[in-house]
Design a protein around this motif. Structure first.
Motif, PDB file in Angstrom:
ATOM      1  N   HIS A  30       1.129  -1.250   0.070  1.00 35.48           N
ATOM      2  CA  HIS A  30       0.271  -0.004   0.374  1.00 35.48           C
ATOM      3  C   HIS A  30       0.882   1.438  -0.147  1.00 35.48           C
ATOM      4  O   HIS A  30       1.048   1.906   0.960  1.00 35.48           O
ATOM      5  CB  HIS A  30      -0.953   0.388   1.403  1.00 35.48           C
ATOM      6  CG  HIS A  30      -1.987  -1.471   1.535  1.00 35.48           C
ATOM      7  ND1 HIS A  30      -1.697  -2.395   2.201  1.00 35.48           N
ATOM      8  CD2 HIS A  30      -3.561  -1.450   0.851  1.00 35.48           C
ATOM      9  CE1 HIS A  30      -2.787  -3.333   1.669  1.00 35.48           C
ATOM     10  NE2 HIS A  30      -3.293  -3.051   0.861  1.00 35.48           N
ATOM     11  N   PRO A  31       1.449   1.288  -1.268  1.00 38.51           N
ATOM     12  CA  PRO A  31       2.173   2.714  -1.608  1.00 38.51           C
ATOM     13  C   PRO A  31       1.985   3.701  -0.863  1.00 38.51           C
ATOM     14  O   PRO A  31       2.616   5.257   0.116  1.00 38.51           O
ATOM     15  CB  PRO A  31       3.635   2.578  -2.038  1.00 38.51           C
ATOM     16  CG  PRO A  31       2.006   1.424  -3.599  1.00 38.51           C
ATOM     17  CD  PRO A  31       1.781   0.925  -1.976  1.00 38.51           C
ATOM     18  N   ASP A  32       0.724   4.160  -1.250  1.00 43.99           N
ATOM     19  CA  ASP A  32      -0.152   5.937  -1.069  1.00 43.99           C
ATOM     20  C   ASP A  32      -0.218   5.506   0.523  1.00 43.99           C
ATOM     21  O   ASP A  32       0.207   6.634   1.043  1.00 43.99           O
ATOM     22  CB  ASP A  32      -1.653   5.497  -1.805  1.00 43.99           C
ATOM     23  CG  ASP A  32      -1.146   5.244  -3.644  1.00 43.99           C
ATOM     24  OD1 ASP A  32       0.167   6.642  -3.643  1.00 43.99           O
ATOM     25  OD2 ASP A  32      -1.908   5.174  -4.058  1.00 43.99           O
ATOM     26  N   GLU A  33      -0.550   4.322   0.946  1.00 45.48           N
ATOM     27  CA  GLU A  33      -0.660   4.707   2.603  1.00 45.48           C
ATOM     28  C   GLU A  33       0.045   4.803   2.951  1.00 45.48           C
ATOM     29  O   GLU A  33       0.964   5.634   4.482  1.00 45.48           O
ATOM     30  CB  GLU A  33      -1.358   2.942   3.184  1.00 45.48           C
ATOM     31  CG  GLU A  33      -1.200   3.763   4.553  1.00 45.48           C
ATOM     32  CD  GLU A  33      -2.523   3.820   4.595  1.00 45.48           C
ATOM     33  OE1 GLU A  33      -2.819   4.307   6.026  1.00 45.48           O
ATOM     34  OE2 GLU A  33      -3.786   4.382   3.649  1.00 45.48           O
ATOM     35  N   LYS A  35       2.938   7.132   2.079  1.00 50.85           N
ATOM     36  CA  LYS A  35       3.654   7.896   2.225  1.00 50.85           C
ATOM     37  C   LYS A  35       3.536   9.057   2.238  1.00 50.85           C
ATOM     38  O   LYS A  35       3.093   9.859   3.257  1.00 50.85           O
ATOM     39  CB  LYS A  35       3.085   8.416   0.318  1.00 50.85           C
ATOM     40  CG  LYS A  35       4.376   8.068  -0.452  1.00 50.85           C
ATOM     41  CD  LYS A  35       4.048   7.891  -1.784  1.00 50.85           C
ATOM     42  CE  LYS A  35       5.098   7.372  -2.885  1.00 50.85           C
ATOM     43  NZ  LYS A  35       4.564   7.840  -4.064  1.00 50.85           N
ATOM     44  N   ARG A  36       1.549   8.640   3.473  1.00 49.50           N
ATOM     45  CA  ARG A  36       0.516   9.768   4.184  1.00 49.50           C
ATOM     46  C   ARG A  36       1.195   9.338   5.508  1.00 49.50           C
ATOM     47  O   ARG A  36       1.638  10.266   6.411  1.00 49.50           O
ATOM     48  CB  ARG A  36      -0.868   9.028   3.864  1.00 49.50           C
ATOM     49  CG  ARG A  36      -1.313   9.746   4.882  1.00 49.50           C
ATOM     50  CD  ARG A  36      -3.518   9.690   4.378  1.00 49.50           C
ATOM     51  NE  ARG A  36      -3.023   8.545   4.524  1.00 49.50           N
ATOM     52  CZ  ARG A  36      -4.235   8.043   5.516  1.00 49.50           C
ATOM     53  NH1 ARG A  36      -3.753   8.326   6.910  1.00 49.50           N
ATOM     54  NH2 ARG A  36      -4.308   6.022   5.711  1.00 49.50           N
ATOM     55  N   VAL A  58       8.799   3.025   1.938  1.00 53.50           N
ATOM     56  CA  VAL A  58       8.965   3.939   0.338  1.00 53.50           C
ATOM     57  C   VAL A  58      10.320   4.212   0.755  1.00 53.50           C
ATOM     58  O   VAL A  58      10.640   4.002  -0.801  1.00 53.50           O
ATOM     59  CB  VAL A  58       8.214   5.454   1.623  1.00 53.50           C
ATOM     60  CG1 VAL A  58       8.814   6.449   0.543  1.00 53.50           C
ATOM     61  CG2 VAL A  58       7.355   5.330   1.654  1.00 53.50           C
ATOM     62  N   GLU A  62      11.765   3.359  -3.297  1.00 53.85           N
ATOM     63  CA  GLU A  62      12.265   4.614  -3.963  1.00 53.85           C
ATOM     64  C   GLU A  62      13.779   3.380  -4.974  1.00 53.85           C
ATOM     65  O   GLU A  62      14.218   3.939  -6.280  1.00 53.85           O
ATOM     66  CB  GLU A  62      12.467   5.628  -3.302  1.00 53.85           C
ATOM     67  CG  GLU A  62      11.356   6.387  -3.111  1.00 53.85           C
ATOM     68  CD  GLU A  62      11.985   7.462  -2.230  1.00 53.85           C
ATOM     69  OE1 GLU A  62      12.640   7.598  -1.577  1.00 53.85           O
ATOM     70  OE2 GLU A  62      10.783   9.053  -1.773  1.00 53.85           O
TER      71      GLU A  62
END
Length: 74
Positions: A30-33, A35-36, A58, A62
């Motif tokens: 869950h990369p969006d989570e 980042k948040r 993250v 990267e």
């Protein structure tokens, strides 16, 4: 003297109710989570092991993206 055991029981009860931190594997999926959570950690509104796990996932994402671009250049 009788308050100390009650206080200990109350603290132990609250600690047992706290959710387990999400793992690095969860944040990779869950990369969006991730980042948040990292943004919240930098802002100071989120703390603990989830900050470490989200930051690691993250960074790994990267790194994988940089390696993909590197391999593509050959």
């Amino acid at each position: 003297m009788t308050r100390l055991p009650l206080l200990f029981i109350a603290v132990a009860g609250l600690a047992a109710c706290s959710p387990q931190p999400r793992s690095s594997e969860y944040f990779v999926a869950h990369p969006d989570e991730a980042k948040r959570v990292v943004a919240d950690c930098k802002a100071g509104s989120h703390r603990g092991d989830e900050c470490v796990n989200a930051t690691a996932s993250v960074a790994a994402a990267e790194s994988a993206e940089r390696m993909k671009l590197y391999k593509k250049s050959f």
